[in-house]
Design an enzyme around this catalytic site. Structure first.
Site, PDB file in Angstrom:
ATOM      1  N   HIS A  35     -22.273  -1.876  27.670  1.00 50.23           N
ATOM      2  CA  HIS A  35     -23.495  -2.328  28.345  1.00 50.23           C
ATOM      3  C   HIS A  35     -23.399  -3.804  28.762  1.00 50.23           C
ATOM      4  O   HIS A  35     -24.410  -4.462  28.956  1.00 50.23           O
ATOM      5  CB  HIS A  35     -24.733  -2.092  27.474  1.00 50.23           C
ATOM      6  CG  HIS A  35     -25.109  -0.644  27.371  1.00 50.23           C
ATOM      7  ND1 HIS A  35     -26.067  -0.069  28.172  1.00 50.23           N
ATOM      8  CD2 HIS A  35     -24.626   0.338  26.580  1.00 50.23           C
ATOM      9  CE1 HIS A  35     -26.167   1.224  27.856  1.00 50.23           C
ATOM     10  NE2 HIS A  35     -25.302   1.484  26.901  1.00 50.23           N
ATOM     11  N   SER A 129     -17.653  12.169  34.940  1.00 47.67           N
ATOM     12  CA  SER A 129     -18.229  12.139  36.285  1.00 47.67           C
ATOM     13  C   SER A 129     -17.457  11.188  37.195  1.00 47.67           C
ATOM     14  O   SER A 129     -17.163  11.505  38.354  1.00 47.67           O
ATOM     15  CB  SER A 129     -19.702  11.734  36.225  1.00 47.67           C
ATOM     16  OG  SER A 129     -19.864  10.433  35.676  1.00 47.67           O
ATOM     17  N   ASP A 173     -16.384   2.136  34.679  1.00 52.73           N
ATOM     18  CA  ASP A 173     -15.727   3.431  34.575  1.00 52.73           C
ATOM     19  C   ASP A 173     -14.789   3.690  35.744  1.00 52.73           C
ATOM     20  O   ASP A 173     -13.638   4.091  35.566  1.00 52.73           O
ATOM     21  CB  ASP A 173     -16.772   4.539  34.488  1.00 52.73           C
ATOM     22  CG  ASP A 173     -17.606   4.450  33.216  1.00 52.73           C
ATOM     23  OD1 ASP A 173     -17.230   3.682  32.310  1.00 52.73           O
ATOM     24  OD2 ASP A 173     -18.637   5.128  33.140  1.00 52.73           O
TER      25      ASP A 173
END
Length: 383
Positions: A35, A129, A173
């Protein structure tokens, strides 16, 4: 995962012609730095030896046909002239989001047929994803001669996640998936998007990186992730900085008096986590992987206590792995479920696996999926 030849054969069986090629992109483990990416801070992920693979053929019309080797969703059809953020569902949101994001860049997006195969566990916090998105955008960049740089592709897939899928994620990511390298972690400055490869060879140090998938599914599109991001934005606004990247450890005492208790804890996590990333990079360069265990432990405690994104299953996985011999463990990914990682001496691996399985059984939790991962190369064409 299916072999490339098998995937090509299945594509031809489904769509009646051979694909133009096959591309793959890896999932990722975030070694440390959770985060911090959307707070313009530092992260240290690495690409793993689990990947999404797409067979793709461009079409002469605007039709999009999407099929996967898993699940029961069946063939999904769409049209590049009317991509709809509201009606797409399941895994198809990710390729459709890429097509939409490229259109938003002003690129002409052709129709296509796509068959997806993947061995990145879904919902485990390993970026399944983004692996899909990165494999497809690499394919389209090549097949359409779009001339996108790696940074362009990172930003386009981020826009797909943020504005099409509805997940307010940063750039970590897809950066790891597109720019990863075997034997290395990727030190990413999320403000200027500069990257530096940091040697991370657990095997040579006699270590194995275990992933403990708790089977507690999570989603970045859910409210918890967005709420944490909102707290960070509020903290930055009250403290008068562009992003929490600009808050130093020495500023925390003053921040405590300016912020409500919950927002302060969220801010403290980000500030201390940025510092832990920098310490980890230094230690990997000077002392190697065996030196970073305490930083992994401290990161998990911060995510559990300050950022509030752990869960009982993750805490049990981390605590049990450490007690059984791991040198450091932490949850990885966005939180609220997913996976923990445990950096473990090779000799202790069977003991750690068995201890975690017993602990989950005693607690009445679903049995975890425990497997090892290695660093891997980034996205590439494989056929």
């Amino acid at each position: 995962m299916s072999s490339t030849d098998d995937l090509r054969a299945r594509f031809e069986g489904a769509f009646g012609a051979a694909p133009d090629g096959v591309w793959q992109a890896p999932g990722r483990v975030n070694l440390i730095g959770e985060h911090t990416d959307y707070n313009e801070g530092f992260v240290l992920p690495f690409a793993i030896d689990r990947a999404a693979r797409v067979a793709v053929r461009l079409r002469p019309d605007s039709s999009v046909r999407l099929l996967s080797t898993f699940g029961s969703q069946g063939l999904t059809t769409a049209d590049t002239g009317s991509l709809d953020r509201g009606t797409s569902k399941g895994w198809t949101r990710y390729p459709l989001g890429v097509l939409w994001a490229l259109q938003q860049r002003g690129l002409s997006v052709p129709g296509l047929d796509l068959l997806l195969d993947s061995d990145v566990p879904r919902g485990a916090g390993l970026s399944s994803s983004h692996a899909i998105e990165c494999a497809l955008i690499l394919a389209l960049n090549e097949l359409t001669n779009a001339g996108l740089s790696p940074e362009d592709m990172v930003l386009a897939t981020q826009r797909a996640e943020n504005d099409f899928v509805g997940a307010p994620t940063g750039i970590m990511d897809q950066s790891a998936s597109l720019r990863g390298s075997a034997g290395h972690a990727l030190f990413l400055d999320c403000r200027d998007r500069n990257v530096r490869l940091i040697p991370f060879d657990a095997e040579s140090a006699g270590l194995v990186m275990l992933v403990i998938d708790t089977r507690v599914s999570h989603s970045h599109a859910g409210g918890g992730y967005a709420a944490r991001r909102g707290s960070c934005e509020l903290g930055a606004e009250v403290l008068g900085v562009k992003a929490l990247r600009d808050v130093d450890l020495t500023d925390l005492e003053e921040a405590c008096g300016l912020l409500d208790p919950e927002t302060f804890r969220r801010v403290r996590h980000v500030v201390t986590e940025n510092d832990r990333v920098l310490q980890t990079v230094d230690l990997l360069g000077s002392s190697g992987p065996r030196a970073i265990g305490p930083l992994l432990d401290a990161s998990h405690a911060s995510m559990r206590d300050d950022f509030g994104i752990s869960c009982p299953e993750l805490d049990l996985a981390v605590e049990t792995a450490r007690s059984a011999g791991a040198i450091g463990a932490r949850m990885t990914g966005g939180g609220f479920g997913g996976s923990a990682i445990a950096l473990t001496p090779v000799a202790a691996e069977p003991r750690v696996r068995a201890a975690v399985e017993r602990a989950f059984a005693r607690a009445g939790y679903t049995a975890p999926d425990i497997f090892s991962v290695r660093t891997a190369a980034g996205a590439r064409r494989v056929e």
